[in-house]
Design a protein around this motif. Structure first.
Motif, PDB file in Angstrom:
ATOM      1  N   ASN A  80      67.349 -22.949  65.445  1.00 21.14           N
ATOM      2  CA  ASN A  80      68.368 -23.850  65.970  1.00 21.14           C
ATOM      3  C   ASN A  80      69.683 -23.081  66.144  1.00 21.14           C
ATOM      4  O   ASN A  80      69.763 -21.889  65.806  1.00 21.14           O
ATOM      5  CB  ASN A  80      68.525 -25.083  65.070  1.00 21.14           C
ATOM      6  N   VAL A  81      70.707 -23.741  66.654  1.00 21.14           N
ATOM      7  CA  VAL A  81      71.985 -23.082  66.948  1.00 21.14           C
ATOM      8  C   VAL A  81      72.563 -22.418  65.700  1.00 21.14           C
ATOM      9  O   VAL A  81      72.979 -21.252  65.742  1.00 21.14           O
ATOM     10  CB  VAL A  81      73.001 -24.095  67.534  1.00 21.14           C
ATOM     11  N   LYS A  82      72.591 -23.130  64.601  1.00 20.74           N
ATOM     12  CA  LYS A  82      73.164 -22.590  63.361  1.00 20.74           C
ATOM     13  C   LYS A  82      72.389 -21.358  62.887  1.00 20.74           C
ATOM     14  O   LYS A  82      72.991 -20.364  62.474  1.00 20.74           O
ATOM     15  CB  LYS A  82      73.192 -23.670  62.286  1.00 20.74           C
ATOM     16  N   GLU A  83      71.073 -21.408  62.960  1.00 18.70           N
ATOM     17  CA  GLU A  83      70.254 -20.270  62.542  1.00 18.70           C
ATOM     18  C   GLU A  83      70.471 -19.062  63.460  1.00 18.70           C
ATOM     19  O   GLU A  83      70.515 -17.924  62.991  1.00 18.70           O
ATOM     20  CB  GLU A  83      68.776 -20.662  62.541  1.00 18.70           C
ATOM     21  N   ARG A  84      70.627 -19.300  64.759  1.00 16.12           N
ATOM     22  CA  ARG A  84      70.897 -18.199  65.700  1.00 16.12           C
ATOM     23  C   ARG A  84      72.253 -17.570  65.423  1.00 16.12           C
ATOM     24  O   ARG A  84      72.394 -16.351  65.449  1.00 16.12           O
ATOM     25  CB  ARG A  84      70.810 -18.681  67.145  1.00 16.12           C
ATOM     26  N   GLU A  85      73.243 -18.396  65.142  1.00 19.00           N
ATOM     27  CA  GLU A  85      74.577 -17.874  64.808  1.00 19.00           C
ATOM     28  C   GLU A  85      74.542 -17.066  63.524  1.00 19.00           C
ATOM     29  O   GLU A  85      75.168 -16.010  63.421  1.00 19.00           O
ATOM     30  CB  GLU A  85      75.574 -19.025  64.691  1.00 19.00           C
ATOM     31  N   GLU A  86      73.781 -17.543  62.548  1.00 20.37           N
ATOM     32  CA  GLU A  86      73.646 -16.815  61.287  1.00 20.37           C
ATOM     33  C   GLU A  86      72.933 -15.483  61.499  1.00 20.37           C
ATOM     34  O   GLU A  86      73.335 -14.457  60.947  1.00 20.37           O
ATOM     35  CB  GLU A  86      72.888 -17.669  60.266  1.00 20.37           C
ATOM     36  N   LEU A  87      71.869 -15.486  62.313  1.00 24.84           N
ATOM     37  CA  LEU A  87      71.164 -14.239  62.615  1.00 24.84           C
ATOM     38  C   LEU A  87      72.095 -13.253  63.312  1.00 24.84           C
ATOM     39  O   LEU A  87      72.110 -12.062  62.975  1.00 24.84           O
ATOM     40  CB  LEU A  87      69.933 -14.514  63.486  1.00 24.84           C
ATOM     41  N   LEU A  88      72.895 -13.730  64.261  1.00 28.01           N
ATOM     42  CA  LEU A  88      73.844 -12.850  64.941  1.00 28.01           C
ATOM     43  C   LEU A  88      74.849 -12.274  63.942  1.00 28.01           C
ATOM     44  O   LEU A  88      75.145 -11.078  63.982  1.00 28.01           O
ATOM     45  CB  LEU A  88      74.567 -13.588  66.071  1.00 28.01           C
ATOM     46  N   ASP A  89      75.364 -13.101  63.044  1.00 25.88           N
ATOM     47  CA  ASP A  89      76.318 -12.616  62.039  1.00 25.88           C
ATOM     48  C   ASP A  89      75.690 -11.544  61.143  1.00 25.88           C
ATOM     49  O   ASP A  89      76.313 -10.513  60.855  1.00 25.88           O
ATOM     50  CB  ASP A  89      76.828 -13.765  61.167  1.00 25.88           C
ATOM     51  N   ILE A  90      74.457 -11.774  60.710  1.00 25.16           N
ATOM     52  CA  ILE A  90      73.767 -10.800  59.858  1.00 25.16           C
ATOM     53  C   ILE A  90      73.528  -9.507  60.630  1.00 25.16           C
ATOM     54  O   ILE A  90      73.742  -8.407  60.115  1.00 25.16           O
ATOM     55  CB  ILE A  90      72.442 -11.386  59.327  1.00 25.16           C
ATOM     56  N   TYR A  91      73.089  -9.645  61.875  1.00 26.21           N
ATOM     57  CA  TYR A  91      72.852  -8.472  62.728  1.00 26.21           C
ATOM     58  C   TYR A  91      74.154  -7.689  62.939  1.00 26.21           C
ATOM     59  O   TYR A  91      74.180  -6.463  62.777  1.00 26.21           O
ATOM     60  CB  TYR A  91      72.259  -8.919  64.067  1.00 26.21           C
ATOM     61  N   LEU A  92      75.227  -8.392  63.282  1.00 23.17           N
ATOM     62  CA  LEU A  92      76.511  -7.713  63.529  1.00 23.17           C
ATOM     63  C   LEU A  92      77.026  -6.994  62.286  1.00 23.17           C
ATOM     64  O   LEU A  92      77.675  -5.954  62.394  1.00 23.17           O
ATOM     65  CB  LEU A  92      77.552  -8.696  64.063  1.00 23.17           C
ATOM     66  N   ALA A  93      76.703  -7.524  61.122  1.00 22.36           N
ATOM     67  CA  ALA A  93      77.099  -6.856  59.873  1.00 22.36           C
ATOM     68  C   ALA A  93      76.393  -5.511  59.715  1.00 22.36           C
ATOM     69  O   ALA A  93      76.893  -4.622  59.019  1.00 22.36           O
ATOM     70  CB  ALA A  93      76.798  -7.758  58.674  1.00 22.36           C
ATOM     71  N   SER A  94      75.256  -5.335  60.376  1.00 24.30           N
ATOM     72  CA  SER A  94      74.530  -4.065  60.303  1.00 24.30           C
ATOM     73  C   SER A  94      74.979  -3.075  61.376  1.00 24.30           C
ATOM     74  O   SER A  94      74.563  -1.922  61.367  1.00 24.30           O
ATOM     75  CB  SER A  94      73.022  -4.312  60.440  1.00 24.30           C
TER      76      SER A  94
END
Length: 160
Positions: A80-94
């Motif tokens: 869902n939207v929230k999960e996609r945003e969280e995945l993007l945040d985790i990815y960007l942290a890497s």
């Protein structure tokens, strides 16, 4: 040690660090990961786990944010939207923030893809990972140290 890791001596003759291979991940790969596409998902996972070091700059970050706001792309997404945003945040942290100081233009037929090559050159990336090989791989300027590949190719070539 995996093939994508590089051993670097710290200069004191005693200590070394292991750094992972730098890559540029096109937005279509991140979208593929959100849609559950195997190779794209595996590439993003390798980035999050530190096996690969993705580079990001202003243009690519802006493109990620723009694409993530297009709900029609994610109709088939398992997230869902929230999960996609969280995945993007985790990815960007890497990701490693990389500044582009020199534009290599004109270089690609699609002006909108030039930033990928410029980011790879500025950050010393070995690979640009994309599903858009027909446009990105046809550079007018040659950078032999940078390979433009599908995610499946990167998985076969360098990941265990």
């Amino acid at each position: 040690m995996c093939e994508v890791c590089i051993l670097r001596w710290n200069g004191d003759g005693k200590n070394a660090t292991i750094s992972s291979m730098k890559v540029v991940i096109d937005t279509n790969i991140f979208i593929g990961a959100c849609l559950g596409q195997g190779a794209s998902r595996d590439i993003i996972t390798a980035c999050i786990e530190g096996i690969l070091t993705p580079l990001v700059g202003v243009a690519l970050l802006t493109e990620y944010e723009d694409v993530m706001s297009r709900q029609e792309l994610f109709v088939r997404s398992r997230l869902n939207v929230k999960e996609r945003e969280e995945l993007l945040d985790i990815y960007l942290a890497s990701c490693r923030w990389t500044r582009i100081y020199f534009g290599w233009r004109p270089n690609l037929r699609d002006e909108g893809d030039n930033h990928l090559v410029e980011l790879a050159v500025a950050g010393g990336a070995k690979y640009i990972v994309t599903r858009n090989l027909k446009d990105v791989a046809k550079m007018e300027l040659l950078f032999p140290e940078i390979k433009v590949v599908f995610p499946e190719t990167l998985l076969k070539e360098v990941l265990p």
